[in-house]
Scaffold this active site. Structure first.
Site, short mmCIF file in Angstrom:
data_model
loop_
_atom_site.label_atom_id
_atom_site.label_comp_id
_atom_site.label_asym_id
_atom_site.label_seq_id
_atom_site.Cartn_x
_atom_site.Cartn_y
_atom_site.Cartn_z
N PRO A 274 2.59 28.72 -11.35
CA PRO A 274 3.80 27.95 -11.11
C PRO A 274 3.99 26.85 -12.13
CG PRO A 274 2.34 27.93 -9.18
CD PRO A 274 1.59 28.55 -10.30
N GLU A 275 5.08 26.88 -12.81
CA GLU A 275 5.47 25.76 -13.64
C GLU A 275 6.65 25.10 -12.95
OE1 GLU A 275 5.15 25.38 -17.60
OE2 GLU A 275 3.92 27.15 -18.02
N HIS B 4 -6.58 34.14 1.63
CA HIS B 4 -6.33 32.90 0.89
C HIS B 4 -5.19 32.08 1.47
CE1 HIS B 4 -9.27 34.28 -1.94
NE2 HIS B 4 -8.57 35.37 -2.19
N ARG C 244 -7.09 30.36 -5.97
CA ARG C 244 -8.00 29.57 -6.80
C ARG C 244 -8.20 28.14 -6.31
NH1 ARG C 244 -6.05 32.10 -12.50
NH2 ARG C 244 -5.27 33.80 -11.24
N LYS D 89 2.02 9.03 -33.62
CA LYS D 89 1.20 10.02 -32.91
C LYS D 89 0.75 11.12 -33.87
CE LYS D 89 1.36 8.51 -28.63
NZ LYS D 89 0.16 8.13 -27.88
#
Length: 271
Positions: free
Chosen positions: A2-3, A91, A110, A152
């Site tokens: 999932p993003e 799960h 997970r 940066k």
DNA sequence: GTTATTTCCTGTTGGC
DNA sequence: TGCCAACAGGAAATAA
């Protein structure tokens, strides 16, 4: 995995079923997620009305009158709404049960995800307070990003994945956005000129917006689905396409590792 | 303050 | 077929 688009699609999918509903209990089958689920979560939330379901970065916030349930899907978590009895599988670690019998079921093989209880203003919680702006908000502008790239020397790929700079840009969308902006992921942040930066900001917004729109159309069914709810993938230009022909110039897509993460890019198109 | 590395976890994949 | 190492990855925690 999932993003941000998946999390936002999930939020929209579950919102209509949960808003204004009353929580009966929260059944925790396995509390061992990224952090332990609070043992008193169920009694804290019981009999409370769900006031809103919001999203900040990749966190979901279920707001009640006396506190907020914070959920993170980690990398394998998913949420489904069940309107009828359905046996929990291996799960399926948490069920949030409503007084009308509907359940919000959390699956996470997970166990990188989280269910936490927050009191007070959730946005001031340590997990959320130091986050950068939302990528789709006005605050994430070319001027803002430019200010964050000054001096940066870190690679731009890693900078746009830094939650202090902007949230919600994970590994997939970082590679995709950089391809679409034609920027080499290895360039240091300070080497980007204002044109590059404007282009990158625009492509991050477009890529994420398109994915949310695609998710809404392909994953509209979050009810009683058979377990695949949660993930979808845009038709990627570069992510996962190592060695395959670039969709623009046919040059083979290259993979490198940046900060222990795979980065995909076209060595011909991106500079 | 900034940047780099490690850690959490388990299902999947590829090599032998 | 079985075994095992490598890999995936968000973000906190720790180290440099």
């Amino acid at each position: 995995m999932p993003e941000l688009p998946e999390v936002e699609t999930t939020r929209r999918g579950i919102e209509t079923h949960l808003i204004n509903a009353t929580i009966k209990e929260i059944i925790v089958r396995n509390p061992r997620l990224r952090w332990p689920i609070p043992v008193d979560l169920s009694e804290l939330a019981a009999n409370q009305v769900i006031l809103s379901i919001r999203r900040r970065a990749k966190y979901l916030l279920i707001e009640l009158a006396n506190g907020t349930i914070l959920i993170h899907l980690g990398m394998s978590g998913s949420l489904r709404v069940l309107t009828e009895a359905y046996p929990a599988e291996k799960h399926d670690h948490v069920d949030l049960v409503l007084s009308n019998g509907t359940r919000l079921r959390y699956r996470d093989p997970r166990r990188f995800g989280a269910w936490l209880w927050l009191t007070g203003n959730p946005l001031l919680h340590p997990h959320l307070a130091s986050l950068g702006p939302e990528p789709l908000g006005e605050q994430f502008s070319p001027a803002y990003l430019a200010s964050k790239l000054v001096n940066k020397h870190t690679a731009i790929k890693q900078l746009i994945m830094d939650n202090h700079i902007v949230v919600g840009v994970g590994n997939i969308y970082a590679s995709e956005s950089l391809f679409r902006a034609r920027i080499d992921p290895q360039r240091s942040g300070h080497s980007l000129d204002s044109s590059d930066i404007s282009n990158l900001v625009e492509q991050i917004k477009l890529t994420l917006s398109e994915a949310i729109a695609a998710g809404g159309s392909t994953l509209r069914d979050y009810v009683d689905s058979d377990g695949k709810a949660g993930y979808f993938m845009i038709n990627s230009y570069v992510y996962g396409r190592t060695g395959q022909a670039c969709r623009i110039c046919s040059t083979p897509i290259n993979t490198i590792r940046q900060g222990q993460r795979a980065t995909f890019y076209c060595p011909q198109c991106q500079h």
